[in-house]
Design a protein around this motif. Structure first.
Motif, PDB file in Angstrom:
ATOM      1  N   ILE A 156       0.846  -1.189   0.000  1.00 53.19           N
ATOM      2  CA  ILE A 156       0.000   0.000   0.000  1.00 53.19           C
ATOM      3  C   ILE A 156       0.885   1.245   0.000  1.00 53.19           C
ATOM      4  N   THR A 157       0.493   2.249  -0.756  1.00 56.62           N
ATOM      5  CA  THR A 157       1.161   3.555  -0.686  1.00 56.62           C
ATOM      6  C   THR A 157       0.099   4.605  -0.408  1.00 56.62           C
ATOM      7  N   CYS A 158       0.098   5.143   0.821  1.00 55.20           N
ATOM      8  CA  CYS A 158      -0.901   6.154   1.200  1.00 55.20           C
ATOM      9  C   CYS A 158      -0.452   6.821   2.492  1.00 55.20           C
ATOM     10  N   ASN A 159      -1.324   7.633   3.047  1.00 51.94           N
ATOM     11  CA  ASN A 159      -1.074   8.270   4.334  1.00 51.94           C
ATOM     12  C   ASN A 159      -1.273   7.213   5.425  1.00 51.94           C
ATOM     13  N   VAL A 187     -11.605   9.257   5.548  1.00 56.40           N
ATOM     14  CA  VAL A 187     -11.726   8.589   4.247  1.00 56.40           C
ATOM     15  C   VAL A 187     -11.942   9.620   3.140  1.00 56.40           C
ATOM     16  N   THR A 188     -12.810  10.584   3.397  1.00 52.25           N
ATOM     17  CA  THR A 188     -13.073  11.642   2.409  1.00 52.25           C
ATOM     18  C   THR A 188     -11.806  12.429   2.114  1.00 52.25           C
ATOM     19  N   ASN A 189     -11.052  12.768   3.153  1.00 54.25           N
ATOM     20  CA  ASN A 189      -9.803  13.508   2.961  1.00 54.25           C
ATOM     21  C   ASN A 189      -8.767  12.693   2.189  1.00 54.25           C
ATOM     22  N   LEU A 190      -8.890  11.377   2.242  1.00 54.97           N
ATOM     23  CA  LEU A 190      -7.980  10.503   1.500  1.00 54.97           C
ATOM     24  C   LEU A 190      -8.507  10.200   0.100  1.00 54.97           C
ATOM     25  N   SER A 231     -12.702   3.096   0.620  1.00 58.47           N
ATOM     26  CA  SER A 231     -11.623   3.169  -0.366  1.00 58.47           C
ATOM     27  C   SER A 231     -10.676   4.312  -0.027  1.00 58.47           C
ATOM     28  N   VAL A 232      -9.457   4.202  -0.521  1.00 60.46           N
ATOM     29  CA  VAL A 232      -8.429   5.232  -0.360  1.00 60.46           C
ATOM     30  C   VAL A 232      -7.814   5.468  -1.732  1.00 60.46           C
TER      31      VAL A 232
END
Length: 409
Positions: free
Chosen positions: A289-292, A377-380, A399-400
């Motif tokens: 995974i690549t995310c915050n 989630v919305t911010n992502l 989802s992200v």
């Protein structure tokens, strides 16, 4: 030359004009397209959207002239707005006594000989300007051309209405953002300021229990227990509010990271005091995974916490699933808990909304956790939903959004 008469509704007319906040704004394609159509339909070289200010007339849109504005006293449009419901057509201005010695009529680069203007009105009938067409020679429009010019003028009036609505919405949005910022700051200050007294209350309760244990009867000890329990509950409530209002900071200030999902989940599970009666199943495919990472951790922590608390089964089962597509990572957290009634599933993400009377231990939730999850989630860049069957299971799907440009090693 006759100076244009000041309309009887000049104050209301100017107020309407200024509400548009349109004077001296850059050209806009929507207006220029309509002005160009007016020039083509009427077969004239010049077409203008003219707005009449207190001392000037200013052109929001112009075809066939380099002028940006003129003195109001020289303006033919300033005459036209005195009859807001009529088309003002002048086949030859040089034969009209009202415009004798008007310098605009003698401009060598393009004298105004023919003029036809349709007043542009607000919803109350106040004329703020005109859509006008001009020719450098004597002319006269056909009935069809006049009808078309009126239709174009009506479209410009619609643009004015939309502009005013958008300005109002922007003002409302700005006010809401300012109020929300004040609320966030207030929540942060109050939360921090209340944390210390609450900690003192909890510690003092333990001191009283230890120091006066031989002097307290069972009822007194029970009261101290209630006090400590209430202090912990209020502390948790304050922490939840603080977390909710700091979610924007959480997603804005932390960079993207790359990590493997199952190891990430193991680290989160270790934060809970998982008992033997709980089974947790990880995804079969351990994807990268690549995310915050920090924000995703908060989402998973909240969802696992709910799965553990709102479960009435002897054996708690929590299942994780994850897959990816070109733009998003998709997660599902499922449990065999109490479930959520269908009519309450839409409310579950609302702030301060609680869907269960109490959790596994008889405690009532504060309705902040899932609202915080949705905000994260919305911010992502994702969405979240829930499906559930009362007494059997609950599935949270979220989802992200991927952002490969920010991927780091």
């Amino acid at each position: 030359m006759q100076v244009p008469q000041i309309p009887y509704n000049e104050r209301e007319r100017l107020e309407s004009l200024y509400k548009l906040n349109i004077l001296n704004t850059p050209p806009e394609e929507e207006y220029d397209n309509l002005t160009r159509l007016a020039s083509v339909i009427c077969n004239v070289p010049v077409a203008l959207v003219s707005l009449i200010d207190k001392e000037k007339q200013w052109f929001k849109s112009k075809i066939g002239t380099d002028l940006c504005d003129t003195d109001r006293n020289l303006s033919i449009c300033a005459h036209a707005i005195n009859a807001p419901t009529e088309i003002m057509e002048i086949p030859n201005t040089q034969k009209d006594i009202r415009f004798k010695n008007n310098s605009l009529l003698k401009n060598p680069k393009g004298p105004i000989i023919f003029y036809c203007g349709v007043p542009l009105k607000d919803k109350n009938g106040n004329a703020v300007g005109t859509l006008c067409v001009i020719d450098h020679k004597e002319n006269k429009l056909s009935h069809e051309q006049k009808v078309s010019l009126q239709a174009l003028a009506h479209q410009i009036e619609k643009l004015f209405e939309l502009r005013e609505q958008n300005l109002h919405l922007r003002a409302v949005q700005k006010n809401l953002e300012e109020q929300n910022e004040l609320l966030k700051n207030f929540a942060g200050i109050v939360s921090h300021d209340m944390k210390m007294p609450l900690t003192s209350m909890i510690v003092t309760t333990d001191i009283l229990r230890a120091k006066y244990a031989d002097k307290l009867d069972d009822q007194g000890k029970k009261y101290l227990g209630y006090l400590k329990q209430s202090s912990f509950k209020l502390s948790d409530y304050i922490s939840s509010i603080l977390t909710h209002y700091e979610t924007d900071k959480l997603t804005d200030e932390h960079p993207q990271e790359s990590f493997y999902l199952n190891h990430f989940l193991e680290e989160i599970i270790d934060l809970f005091n998982i008992e033997e009666n709980c089974e947790i199943n990880f995804p079969e495919n351990d994807i990268e995974i690549t995310c915050n990472r920090i924000a995703l951790e908060q989402i998973i922590l909240n969802l696992i916490g709910n799965s553990l608390k709102y479960n009435d089964k002897d054996k708690i089962v929590i299942d994780f699933d994850c897959y990816e597509d070109a733009k998003h990572y998709h997660f599902t957290v499922s449990d065999n808990g109490m479930g959520i009634e269908e009519k309450k599933q839409k409310e579950v993400f609302n702030l301060f909304s609680t869907v269960a009377s109490s959790d596994r231990h008889g405690n009532k939730g504060n309705g902040i956790g899932l609202s915080t999850v949705k905000k994260l989630v919305t911010n992502l860049g994702g969405t979240i939903s829930v499906t559930s069957e009362v007494g059997k299971n609950t599935h949270f799907h979220f989802s992200v959004k991927k952002d490969l440009h920010k991927k780091i090693a």
